[in-house]
Design an enzyme around this catalytic site. Structure first.
Site, short mmCIF file in Angstrom:
data_model
loop_
_atom_site.label_atom_id
_atom_site.label_comp_id
_atom_site.label_asym_id
_atom_site.label_seq_id
_atom_site.Cartn_x
_atom_site.Cartn_y
_atom_site.Cartn_z
N VAL A 98 0.88 -1.17 0.00
CA VAL A 98 0.00 0.00 0.00
C VAL A 98 0.92 1.21 0.00
O VAL A 98 1.70 1.41 0.93
CB VAL A 98 -0.91 0.01 1.25
CG1 VAL A 98 -1.75 1.28 1.29
CG2 VAL A 98 -1.82 -1.21 1.25
N HIS A 131 -11.35 -42.76 19.29
CA HIS A 131 -12.04 -42.72 18.00
C HIS A 131 -13.52 -42.49 18.24
O HIS A 131 -14.08 -43.12 19.12
CB HIS A 131 -11.84 -44.04 17.25
CG HIS A 131 -12.60 -44.10 15.96
ND1 HIS A 131 -12.18 -43.45 14.82
CD2 HIS A 131 -13.78 -44.72 15.65
CE1 HIS A 131 -13.05 -43.66 13.85
NE2 HIS A 131 -14.03 -44.43 14.33
P1 NAD Z 1 2.53 -10.52 11.74
O1 NAD Z 1 4.00 -10.37 11.69
O2 NAD Z 1 1.91 -11.80 12.11
O3 NAD Z 1 1.92 -10.13 10.30
C1 NAD Z 1 2.16 -8.91 9.67
C2 NAD Z 1 2.00 -9.13 8.19
O4 NAD Z 1 2.06 -7.87 7.55
C3 NAD Z 1 3.10 -9.98 7.58
O5 NAD Z 1 2.52 -11.00 6.82
C4 NAD Z 1 3.90 -9.00 6.75
O6 NAD Z 1 4.47 -9.59 5.61
C5 NAD Z 1 2.83 -7.99 6.37
N1 NAD Z 1 3.34 -6.65 6.07
C6 NAD Z 1 4.34 -5.98 6.68
N2 NAD Z 1 4.47 -4.74 6.16
C7 NAD Z 1 3.52 -4.62 5.20
C8 NAD Z 1 3.12 -3.59 4.31
N3 NAD Z 1 3.73 -2.41 4.32
N4 NAD Z 1 2.10 -3.83 3.46
C9 NAD Z 1 1.45 -5.03 3.45
N5 NAD Z 1 1.79 -6.04 4.28
C10 NAD Z 1 2.79 -5.84 5.14
O7 NAD Z 1 2.02 -9.31 12.65
P2 NAD Z 1 0.57 -8.98 13.19
O8 NAD Z 1 -0.46 -9.78 12.50
O9 NAD Z 1 0.47 -7.49 13.17
O10 NAD Z 1 0.70 -9.48 14.67
C11 NAD Z 1 1.65 -8.88 15.55
C12 NAD Z 1 2.18 -9.85 16.57
O11 NAD Z 1 1.15 -10.23 17.46
C13 NAD Z 1 2.74 -11.10 15.94
O12 NAD Z 1 3.92 -11.43 16.59
C14 NAD Z 1 1.68 -12.11 16.22
O13 NAD Z 1 2.21 -13.42 16.32
C15 NAD Z 1 1.08 -11.63 17.52
N6 NAD Z 1 -0.30 -12.05 17.62
C16 NAD Z 1 -0.57 -13.36 17.89
C17 NAD Z 1 -1.85 -13.79 17.92
C18 NAD Z 1 -2.14 -15.22 18.22
O14 NAD Z 1 -1.30 -15.88 18.82
N7 NAD Z 1 -3.25 -15.75 17.79
C19 NAD Z 1 -2.90 -12.93 17.67
C20 NAD Z 1 -2.60 -11.62 17.38
C21 NAD Z 1 -1.29 -11.20 17.36
#
Ligand code: NAD
Length: 468
Positions: free
Chosen positions: A238, A444
């Site tokens: 973006v 099962h």
């Molecule tokens: P994430 O790192 O999981 O995902 C971010 C995504 O954004 C990546 O796929 C990346 O490639 C993409 N990205 C980065 N810059 C971009 C850009 N300029 N344009 C488009 N895409 C871009 O991070 P998140 O989803 O923000 O989560 C943050 C943290 O919180 C992570 O460490 C995650 O594991 C943790 N979290 C965990 C859970 C869970 O355990 N269920 C839930 C929420 C968050």
């Protein structure tokens, strides 16, 4: 400024901080916990994991109900009373935060609601509503967490631009929700709002959603999302978002993406940044790396031996369960125990529909590192329980060391994968081999059988499918 001598201070009251405080108190330390919010629990409990799972539960039930229509059981189209939904979300949070309140009180932990910043390697300034305090400490555990990363070109002041906290406020249901970042937060929020009726578009910079997960593992999810969502643009950036009165215009750059798309709300979920820059580390000799992560050893000690750091502030993976385990280790080490943080794996779970969960070595990593493995992979289309529950979108797979048969890593995609992965976590920690898992009698019919059959496939002893 009032001055005070303390024993063990915990800075930050999230899952890492409160676990550290509770464990240290149980080990006989006199603990002071400093948290700027008036409630303990941090991002996870108040504006992250817990509210999101509460809302995702609604999404799951809505989807389950829809799945029954072709089977002859129909409910009406769901209607949403957002006020009641928010009240339920808040009551779940309140139950947990008041539980934490009774736990810290029972442990006689001193709690200060205020902002702590370092004055030196042994002193902390705490600013509360009423006063400024100077605390001298024997040991300190830094657990100040992380915050959402912001990318340039976004008008963050516009209230239609969301971070995860804002998305979970559930003020309204936008007609068109565009999500920047196809990671775990992006997809969980997409799952929620799709169920509530929003049209979802995802823009991801990398060539696939949830980049760290193996492609064959996440395939059942990707296939489904492709059908459900308006569009998914991978390998797309973006460039900027323009705020107009009637909508938000996203300017995209990617091979298969249009130049612009319109949305009524935009979630930015492109990762999280450590909060190491807000605690005046410059007044100390504590070291951080180039990403602002505080450097620690296996005992979670920083280079200043009586200062420890845990959780998001020490870097990836930024997960609550990592933080709470690290909190306990830091408290134990600070209290003289021979403890260390050396897990065989830290599970990751995307609470999507289907869920995706994995632990240990992924297949991509094994190939990159040249580690020889045998693999068992069992699709859920052949599992009786999955068929009965209309939950055949799934796969269970595991990688075993080619020579020793020892489990290296596992992944499960499907209903309740986040629960099912715990079997793999225990197996990994116990050093299980494929035979151990294949010969453990699984009930099962269950979804858990799929993990056992994946082990049988690696062993060549499967009967529920053909061994190849
Ligand atoms: P994430 O790192 O999981 O995902 C971010 C995504 O954004 C990546 O796929 C990346 O490639 C993409 N990205 C980065 N810059 C971009 C850009 N300029 N344009 C488009 N895409 C871009 O991070 P998140 O989803 O923000 O989560 C943050 C943290 O919180 C992570 O460490 C995650 O594991 C943790 N979290 C965990 C859970 C869970 O355990 N269920 C839930 C929420 C968050």
């Amino acid at each position: 400024m009032q001055e005070k001598k303390t024993d063990l201070v915990v800075l930050g009251g999230g899952p890492g901080g409160y676990s550290a405080a509770f464990r240290a108190a149980d080990l006989g330390r006199k603990v002071t916990i400093i948290e700027k919010s008036s409630v303990l629990g941090g991002v996870c409990l108040n504006v992250g994991c817990i509210p999101s799972k509460t809302l995702l539960h609604l999404a799951e039930v809505i989807e389950e109900a829809e799945k029954l229509a072709p089977l002859g059981v129909s409910f009406g189209k769901p209607t949403f009373d957002l006020e009641k939904i928010r009240a339920h979300r808040d009551s779940v949070i309140h139950t947990l935060t008041s539980g934490l309140d009774s736990l810290y009180k029972a442990r006689k932990i001193e709690r200060i609601v205020g902002v702590g910043t370092f004055l030196s390697d042994t002193e902390l300034m705490v600013v509360t509503d009423k006063e400024e305090l100077k605390l001298t400490f024997e040991d300190l555990i830094i657990a100040v967490g992380s915050r959402s990363v912001q990318i340039p070109g976004i008008p963050y002041e516009d209230e239609r631009i969301w971070d995860s906290t804002k998305a979970l406020e559930l003020t309204h249901i936008p007609k068109r929700l565009a999500i920047i970042g196809g990671g775990i937060i992006g997809l969980e929020v997409a799952t929620m709002y799709h169920a509530l009726g929003s049209k979802i578009t995802i823009v991801e910079m990398m060539d696939s959603l949830i980049p760290p997960a193996d492609r064959d593992l996440k395939q059942p999810l990707l296939k489904k999302l492709k059908k459900q969502y308006e569009a998914i643009y991978t390998s797309t950036k973006v460039e900027k978002v323009e705020a107009k009165k009637e909508s938000l215009t996203l300017h995209l750059k990617g091979d298969n993406a249009p130049e612009t798309i319109e949305a009524d709300a935009v979630l930015v979920a492109v990762g999280r940044k450590a909060n190491s820059d807000g605690i005046a580390l410059e007044n100390t000799t504590i070291k951080t790396n180039g990403r602002g992560w505080i450097e620690v050893d296996k005992k979670l000690r920083t280079n200043v031996s009586h200062v420890f750091a845990i959780g998001d502030v020490v870097g990836d993976p930024m997960l609550a369960h990592k933080s709470s385990h690290q909190g306990k280790v830091a408290a134990e080490v600070a209290s003289g125990q021979a403890s260390a943080f050396t897990p065989m794996g830290i599970p990751s779970v995307a609470y999507t529909s289907p869920e995706v969960a994995w632990v240990g070595l992924t297949e991509t990593e094994a190939k990159e590192k040249g580690i020889a493995f045998k693999k068992g992979s069992f699709p859920w289309t052949a599992n009786g329980r999955a068929l009965s529950a209309v939950a055949t979108d799934g796969v269970s797979k595991a990688l075993y060391d080619e020579k020793t048969g020892r489990l290296l890593g596992a992944g499960i995609c499907g209903k309740n994968a986040g629960e099912l992965i715990s079997e793999a976590v225990v197996a990994l920690e116990m050093g299980a081999v494929s035979e151990d898992i294949a010969l453990s009698i699984h009930p099962h019919p269950t979804l858990s059988e799929t993990f056992a059959i994946a082990a049988e496939l690696a062993e060549g002893t499967a009967t529920d499918t053909l061994n190849r």
